[in-house]
Design a protein around this motif. Sequence first.
Motif, PDB file in Angstrom:
ATOM      1  N   ASP A 250     -22.538 -45.199 -13.538  1.00 20.70           N
ATOM      2  CA  ASP A 250     -23.627 -44.254 -13.278  1.00 20.70           C
ATOM      3  C   ASP A 250     -23.681 -43.261 -14.435  1.00 20.70           C
ATOM      4  O   ASP A 250     -22.750 -42.483 -14.643  1.00 20.70           O
ATOM      5  CB  ASP A 250     -23.374 -43.531 -11.958  1.00 20.70           C
ATOM      6  CG  ASP A 250     -24.505 -42.605 -11.553  1.00 20.70           C
ATOM      7  OD1 ASP A 250     -25.455 -42.417 -12.344  1.00 20.70           O
ATOM      8  OD2 ASP A 250     -24.437 -42.062 -10.433  1.00 20.70           O
ATOM      9  N   SER A 251     -24.790 -43.281 -15.185  1.00 19.18           N
ATOM     10  CA  SER A 251     -24.910 -42.432 -16.376  1.00 19.18           C
ATOM     11  C   SER A 251     -25.406 -41.021 -16.073  1.00 19.18           C
ATOM     12  O   SER A 251     -25.626 -40.240 -17.006  1.00 19.18           O
ATOM     13  CB  SER A 251     -25.843 -43.098 -17.388  1.00 19.18           C
ATOM     14  OG  SER A 251     -27.172 -43.124 -16.892  1.00 19.18           O
ATOM     15  N   ASN A 252     -25.557 -40.683 -14.814  1.00 18.51           N
ATOM     16  CA  ASN A 252     -26.021 -39.346 -14.438  1.00 18.51           C
ATOM     17  C   ASN A 252     -25.075 -38.282 -15.007  1.00 18.51           C
ATOM     18  O   ASN A 252     -23.872 -38.310 -14.773  1.00 18.51           O
ATOM     19  CB  ASN A 252     -26.100 -39.233 -12.916  1.00 18.51           C
ATOM     20  CG  ASN A 252     -26.901 -38.040 -12.478  1.00 18.51           C
ATOM     21  OD1 ASN A 252     -27.753 -37.547 -13.204  1.00 18.51           O
ATOM     22  ND2 ASN A 252     -26.621 -37.562 -11.280  1.00 18.51           N
TER      23      ASN A 252
ATOM     24  N   ILE B  95     -26.186 -43.306 -24.200  1.00 14.88           N
ATOM     25  CA  ILE B  95     -27.077 -42.714 -23.203  1.00 14.88           C
ATOM     26  C   ILE B  95     -27.931 -41.664 -23.911  1.00 14.88           C
ATOM     27  O   ILE B  95     -27.429 -40.764 -24.570  1.00 14.88           O
ATOM     28  CB  ILE B  95     -26.285 -42.065 -22.057  1.00 14.88           C
ATOM     29  CG1 ILE B  95     -25.417 -43.127 -21.396  1.00 14.88           C
ATOM     30  CG2 ILE B  95     -27.221 -41.416 -21.055  1.00 14.88           C
ATOM     31  CD1 ILE B  95     -24.405 -42.588 -20.419  1.00 14.88           C
ATOM     32  N   LYS B  96     -29.254 -41.807 -23.762  1.00 16.90           N
ATOM     33  CA  LYS B  96     -30.212 -40.849 -24.330  1.00 16.90           C
ATOM     34  C   LYS B  96     -30.625 -39.860 -23.245  1.00 16.90           C
ATOM     35  O   LYS B  96     -30.932 -40.246 -22.125  1.00 16.90           O
ATOM     36  CB  LYS B  96     -31.463 -41.572 -24.850  1.00 16.90           C
ATOM     37  CG  LYS B  96     -31.206 -42.519 -25.993  1.00 16.90           C
ATOM     38  CD  LYS B  96     -30.972 -41.742 -27.273  1.00 16.90           C
ATOM     39  CE  LYS B  96     -30.881 -42.710 -28.438  1.00 16.90           C
ATOM     40  NZ  LYS B  96     -30.598 -42.071 -29.672  1.00 16.90           N
ATOM     41  N   ALA B  97     -30.610 -38.589 -23.599  1.00 21.27           N
ATOM     42  CA  ALA B  97     -31.046 -37.543 -22.663  1.00 21.27           C
ATOM     43  C   ALA B  97     -32.536 -37.663 -22.407  1.00 21.27           C
ATOM     44  O   ALA B  97     -33.294 -38.080 -23.290  1.00 21.27           O
ATOM     45  CB  ALA B  97     -30.719 -36.160 -23.225  1.00 21.27           C
ATOM     46  N   ASN B  98     -32.957 -37.305 -21.211  1.00 25.76           N
ATOM     47  CA  ASN B  98     -34.389 -37.378 -20.850  1.00 25.76           C
ATOM     48  C   ASN B  98     -35.214 -36.337 -21.565  1.00 25.76           C
ATOM     49  O   ASN B  98     -34.915 -35.303 -21.871  1.00 25.76           O
ATOM     50  CB  ASN B  98     -34.558 -37.210 -19.343  1.00 25.76           C
ATOM     51  CG  ASN B  98     -33.933 -38.390 -18.618  1.00 25.76           C
ATOM     52  OD1 ASN B  98     -33.838 -39.479 -19.156  1.00 25.76           O
ATOM     53  ND2 ASN B  98     -33.513 -38.160 -17.393  1.00 25.76           N
TER      54      ASN B  98
ATOM     55  N   LYS C  47     -31.405 -44.667 -20.562  1.00 27.25           N
ATOM     56  CA  LYS C  47     -31.777 -43.278 -20.294  1.00 27.25           C
ATOM     57  C   LYS C  47     -30.776 -42.654 -19.327  1.00 27.25           C
ATOM     58  O   LYS C  47     -30.260 -43.330 -18.432  1.00 27.25           O
ATOM     59  CB  LYS C  47     -33.171 -43.206 -19.672  1.00 27.25           C
ATOM     60  CG  LYS C  47     -34.271 -43.621 -20.613  1.00 27.25           C
ATOM     61  CD  LYS C  47     -35.625 -43.533 -19.927  1.00 27.25           C
ATOM     62  CE  LYS C  47     -36.729 -44.044 -20.838  1.00 27.25           C
ATOM     63  NZ  LYS C  47     -38.030 -44.093 -20.160  1.00 27.25           N
ATOM     64  N   GLN C  48     -30.540 -41.372 -19.532  1.00 33.58           N
ATOM     65  CA  GLN C  48     -29.630 -40.642 -18.661  1.00 33.58           C
ATOM     66  C   GLN C  48     -30.077 -40.772 -17.208  1.00 33.58           C
ATOM     67  O   GLN C  48     -31.260 -40.646 -16.892  1.00 33.58           O
ATOM     68  CB  GLN C  48     -29.604 -39.169 -19.078  1.00 33.58           C
ATOM     69  CG  GLN C  48     -28.544 -38.349 -18.399  1.00 33.58           C
ATOM     70  CD  GLN C  48     -28.531 -36.923 -18.922  1.00 33.58           C
ATOM     71  OE1 GLN C  48     -29.570 -36.271 -18.955  1.00 33.58           O
ATOM     72  NE2 GLN C  48     -27.371 -36.468 -19.346  1.00 33.58           N
ATOM     73  N   GLY C  49     -29.129 -41.062 -16.316  1.00 36.21           N
ATOM     74  CA  GLY C  49     -29.419 -41.220 -14.895  1.00 36.21           C
ATOM     75  C   GLY C  49     -29.500 -42.676 -14.454  1.00 36.21           C
ATOM     76  O   GLY C  49     -29.414 -42.970 -13.263  1.00 36.21           O
TER      77      GLY C  49
END
Length: 152
Positions: free
Chosen positions: A118-120, A149-152, A65-67
């Motif tokens: 860091d995927s943020n 990475i999947k967006a929230n 997940k993103q972040g």
Amino acid sequence: MKRIFLAVLLAGALASCQSNQKNETSQAETSAVANNAADNGSAVPDKDAPVITWERETFDFGTIKQGEKVQHDFKFKNTGKTPLIISNASASCGCTVPEPPKEPIKPGAEGVIKVVFDSNGKEGMQDKGITITSNANPTMSVIRLVGEIKAN
């Protein structure tokens, strides 16, 4: 007749001087390029140079997940004949931070480069390269973190 002969002789001498000057310049340029290659570390390393043998050059962290942050330890072994010194580890972007060992790795010994991603602010497929510069043969190698990475 004497003037024509002198003009031909003078033209020949002048052409000869210019040809020698070009050869000297070409030789100087070739020598400078060779010296720069040696100074930049692109010369062929010694046969006794250290060799980095990676356990795995690419780590696929899958889907996150993103972040979220991903940490992976890239393990390697010095399979060369002299101590391995890692002089630099740089990532393709600021979201990826490598931590190379500070001490030399003796021949036959193992080491670890810890990498944190860091995927943020990131989304989709990611491929982050980390360039390792050392006294090994070859002097540069690249390890990679890949995943989605999947967006929230």
